[in-house]
Design an enzyme around this catalytic site. Structure first.
Site, mmCIF file in Angstrom:
data_model
loop_
_atom_site.group_PDB
_atom_site.id
_atom_site.type_symbol
_atom_site.label_atom_id
_atom_site.label_comp_id
_atom_site.label_asym_id
_atom_site.label_seq_id
_atom_site.Cartn_x
_atom_site.Cartn_y
_atom_site.Cartn_z
ATOM 1 N N SER A 39 0.858 -1.180 0.000
ATOM 2 C CA SER A 39 0.000 0.000 0.000
ATOM 3 C C SER A 39 0.896 1.232 0.000
ATOM 4 C CB SER A 39 -0.944 -0.040 1.206
ATOM 5 O OG SER A 39 -1.825 1.063 1.171
ATOM 6 N N HIS B 233 -2.578 -0.852 -3.417
ATOM 7 C CA HIS B 233 -3.706 0.059 -3.278
ATOM 8 C C HIS B 233 -3.528 1.208 -4.277
ATOM 9 C CE1 HIS B 233 -4.944 -1.180 1.071
ATOM 10 N NE2 HIS B 233 -4.858 -2.194 0.238
ATOM 11 N N ASP C 151 -4.801 -4.332 6.000
ATOM 12 C CA ASP C 151 -5.094 -5.181 4.853
ATOM 13 C C ASP C 151 -3.983 -6.213 4.679
ATOM 14 O OD1 ASP C 151 -6.305 -6.230 2.670
ATOM 15 O OD2 ASP C 151 -5.818 -4.583 1.298
#
Length: 864
Positions: free
Chosen positions: A25, A52, A144
């Site tokens: 991310s 992401h 996540d």
């Protein structure tokens, strides 16, 4: 006890393509490049990258990663086949998963800010690859990837996490590490080597059930290091795994050995002794549980259509069903049973008054904690129908939350089915895919235990690869194919022994080796006297227990079943939890009094309810122990039964009158006490109710505020991650542009031609070093008009000619002398951008002094 990975866990053949999933991310671009750069070009694995990304922004991730690796880097498309030595990158605004060896793209189910695409990929890898799945979490904010790594670890796959202090944003790595689902923790540049070494060194089970990496020349039996490991586990965790199948234990140990690059069991024993925390990790490895909602659908269909309705129809004397799910893992099976029970009740005529209590036990505290939360990922929709999802679940975060009414039906407890007391008076026991990991001796002990725990007409449900074995006199098959069995009554074999003979059960009791009887006759008399004393104490001495200051039972003498019973739920050997109704309050008061007295406290003629329904009068003596020193501070409680009184002869009437008077007095005393307790209870209840209403109102307000803040935080976090990703990409582009600008500057300066770039207002934009020697210009003059600059050229029309070229786009070239005697060819051309837009002019000054001097010399020669 945790159910280990079942036999039907998805697992590709050894020759299948291994897929490594990478999740990143914010701050993930640099570690991604570093990770891929260290992968050999022919690793024979495929790599799937989930980063992401801003859903509204065109991603440049594919182009950026291609510069760091010789492998082919492609943006994933729906249905794209997965090939070895290739890198596949997630497109923006999608969720990427692996299904049947193909890449599957789907629109995100959650709104922006709530999406967890890394979990989606890792969960799909766990389903598709089984123990061959590999997941890697790199830099990023939030959590996540943690649930996805847990899914991979649960099926026996390999998990790796970037070392947090090397990550620009360490929230994602820290979340995975805190959840104990990281096998390898290292900087991104070291992760590929560690992973490939682990895969190359992973031991494989040999034909004998050992590890193929064990040296053949080792002279000691292979079981010796295994037994040493089991002893270390027992000393550290209290749990005894010696009755597990060796093949199961070897497979679990092989994974840990491969992670640490340890070749033999003997070396692993030494490693465990030096690193006690590895024993905890091995304990969790052995207890890895894999389960799912409504696994083996035909079993649950039969229970819903036939099994439970028949069980409900047999409920006459007691309208309460009790079930026990043994080895419940993370709770899916227990909740499945609760759901089909609720559906079965809906089909009964009302009112029926039937309730259900499900006891779900497991050896793993982590699994029990997950089960109690009742929160599961979104991919359970593949095993739970849409109707059940709508009725029994509510959407919560990135998954589903079991509704409160279903959670209230299940009581979860950490329990060792081998050592701890069982639950009793049960109507249904579900023990699926657990017995297959025990050896036959333990299986033969557990089946009678289940028989003992079930009521008349109780049902036993086993896994698809399990049977009751030789215990056909205990259980008769209902549906042999589905492994459903009915408890048999009038069992003829009275020699069946339960696995626990004393409470609290100690693992070491089962592990004691038989002692060879001594041949010395000198001890015969002592042994005989001790045996006789033991028999006399057990048969003729009154029942008694010894408790410590906390009320925990440390010793039991005689038969105490009339006065004590195991409490429901997690095994609890506290006296206050086990003492029967009618005795708890007076004994608790006597225990407090005995603490300050040297003489015993006596309780006369107490009434206790017997299990069969009758009552028993009992005298109780409570004595604080001060000798010997080992019992100092403890208290002994002695129970003496009172025989029923026989009718008197001459003074029967007088005795009856005295008894009635005593009873009336006691009754009045009890009524006064009850009235006082009622008034105190009513006042306390009113105060508690008022306080509860206030707290409930405050809690609802705080909960609403908390939900709003959580949603805002998640949205801001997602946007921040996307901005970080875009910023990283833009920074890379800026670096490229700076390099290109440096290259262009060096190129222009190397051709030794004076060049001046002007914008559409004829302001200076850029110039070469050669031009600064002809036109008086320096760095601070960038942006100044051409007309403000002085020059050595005798060319007053320079500004006008530049304006003419800008307006007409006509090419201009003139030969102009300079004040120092030099000559220059001045070319003025339009500045045309790549998109074919005129954005200024370019002036080049070419020194032609030598040409002019040669021309003048030639003319002079011609005249002469």
């Amino acid at each position: 006890m945790a159910a280990l990975s079942p036999a039907d866990t998805p697992s590709p053949p050894p020759a299948a393509l291994r897929i490594l999933g990478i999740g990143a991310s914010a701050g993930g671009l640099a570690p991604l490049e570093e990770f891929l750069a260290r992968i050999p070009p022919h690793s024979h694995m495929a790599y799937v990258v989930v980063q992401h990304l801003d859903p509204t922004h065109k991603a440049l991730l594919t182009e950026l990663l291609q510069r760091t690796t010789p492998m082919s880097v492609r943006q994933a498309t729906h249905g794209m086949p997965i090939e070895p030595d290739c890198v596949y990158v997630i497109p923006p605004n999608t969720e990427l998963s692996v299904v049947d060896g193909l890449l599957n793209l789907a629109e995100p189910m959650e709104p922006r800010g709530m999406r967890l695409p890394i979990n989606v990929l890792f969960s799909s890898l766990a389903r598709a690859q089984g123990e061959h799945a590999i997941g890697v979490v790199l830099s990023g904010m939030g959590s996540d990837g943690t649930l996805g790594l847990q899914a991979i670890k649960a099926v026996g796959g390999l998990t790796a996490v970037q070392q947090p202090d090397t990550a620009q944003f360490d929230a994602m790595p820290n979340s995975a590490i805190a959840a104990n689902c990281a096998d390898i923790i290292a900087p991104p540049g070291e992760l590929p080597v560690r992973i490939l070494n682990c895969l190359s060194r992973a031991p494989t089970p040999s034909a004998s059930g050992g590890l193929s990496t064990e040296p053949e020349a080792e002279t000691e039996p292979e079981s010796t290091p295994l037994q040493r490991i089991l002893r270390l586990l027992q000393q550290r965790t209290r749990h005894d795994f010696s009755l597990y199948k060796p093949s199961t234990l070897h497979r679990r140990m092989a994974r840990r050995m491969a992670i640490h690059e340890i070749a033999t069991l003997s070396l692993y024993v030494d490693f465990l002794k030096r690193n006690p925390q590895e024993i905890d990790l091995l304990f969790k490895e052995v207890l890895i549980g894999v389960t799912s909602f409504f696994r083996d659908a035909e079993v649950w269909q039969y229970l819903a259509d036939t099994g439970l309705p028949e069980l409900l129809a047999r409920q006459h004397s007691e309208p309460h069903l009790r079930a026990w799910v043994v080895g419940c893992s993370t709770g899916e099976e227990a909740y499945s049973l609760a759901m089909i029970f609720t559906e079965a009740l809906d089909k009964l005529p009302r009112p029926h008054g039937i309730t259900l209590q499900i006891f779900a036990s497991d050896l793993s505290p982590d699994a029990i904690s997950t089960a109690r939360r009742g929160h599961y990922p979104a991919d359970i929709s593949s095993s739970v129908s849409a109707e059940r999802l709508a009725r029994f679940f509510s959407i919560h975060g990135n998954g589903y939350q079991i509704n409160r009414d279903i959670r209230d039906l299940v009581m979860f407890a950490q329990q060792d089915v081998v050592l701890d007391p069982p639950f009793t008076r049960l109507d249904l026991i579900s023990c699926r895919n657990l017995l297959i990991y025990f050896d036959q001796s333990l299986q033969r002990k557990l089946i009678p235990l289940f028989h003992y725990s079930l009521r008349t007409g109780g049902v036993l449900l086993l896994g698809s690869s399990e049977t009751v074995g030789r215990n056909t006199q205990l259980f008769a098959p209902i549906q042999p194919k589905l492994r459903l069995y009915l408890r048999q009554e009038n069992v003829q074999n009275r020699d069946i022994r339960l696995p626990v003979k004393s409470f609290p059960p100690l693992a070491r009791i089962a592990k004691e080796l038989p002692v060879t009887p001594s041949d010395s006759s000198s001890h015969t008399h002592d042994n005989l006297q001790a045996a006789a004393d033991q028999v006399l104490l057990q048969v003729y001495a009154p029942a008694a227990v010894v408790v410590n200051d906390e009320g925990d039972i440390v010793y039991i003498s005689g038969r105490t079943g009339k006065y004590l019973e195991p409490a429901a739920g997690k095994a609890n050997w506290n006296f206050y939890a086990m003492v029967r109704e009618g005795l708890r309050t007076p004994i608790a008061s006597a225990l407090r009094q005995a603490s300050n007295r040297s003489e015993p406290v006596s309780l006369q003629d107490l009434q206790v309810q017997l299990p069969g329904g009758g009552t028993q009068s009992v005298d109780i003596t409570v004595q604080a122990l001060r000798e010997p020193a080992t019992l100092r501070g403890m208290k002994m409680i002695v129970f003496r039964d009172i025989a029923p009184a026989h009718a008197g002869q001459p003074d029967k009437n007088r005795s009856k009158t005295a008894t009635q008077h005593t009873h009336a007095k006691e009754l009045q005393q009890y009524q006064d006490e009850i009235q006082t307790l009622r008034e105190e209870n009513r006042a306390s209840q009113e105060e508690l109710q008022s306080a509860n209403e206030e707290l409930q109102s405050t809690n609802e307000e705080l909960q609403s505020t908390n939900e709003e803040l959580t949603t805002s935080k998640e949205e801001m976090q997602s946007m921040n991650e996307e901005l970080q990703t875009i910023n990283a990409e833009m920074q890379t582009k800026l670096d490229d542009l700076a390099l290109a600008q440096s290259d262009m500057k060096n190129l222009l300066n190397s051709i030794d031609i004076a060049i001046l770039f002007l914008d559409h207002n004829l302001n200076v934009r850029r110039y070469t070093d050669r031009a600064s020697k002809i036109i008086n210009i320096r760095e601070s003059d960038i942006g100044r008009p051409l007309s403000d600059l002085t020059t050595t050229l005798q060319y007053p029309e320079l500004n006008d000619d530049a304006l003419t070229t800008l307006s007409t786009l006509a090419y201009s070239e003139k030969q102009v002398p300079a004040s120092d005697g030099r000559w220059f060819t001045v070319r003025i051309m339009p500045y045309r951008r790549l998109d074919n837009v005129i954005d200024g002019v370019v002036i080049t000054l070419l020194d032609i002094t030598a040409t002019k001097e040669l021309e003048q010399a030639l003319r002079k020669d011609l005249r002469s």
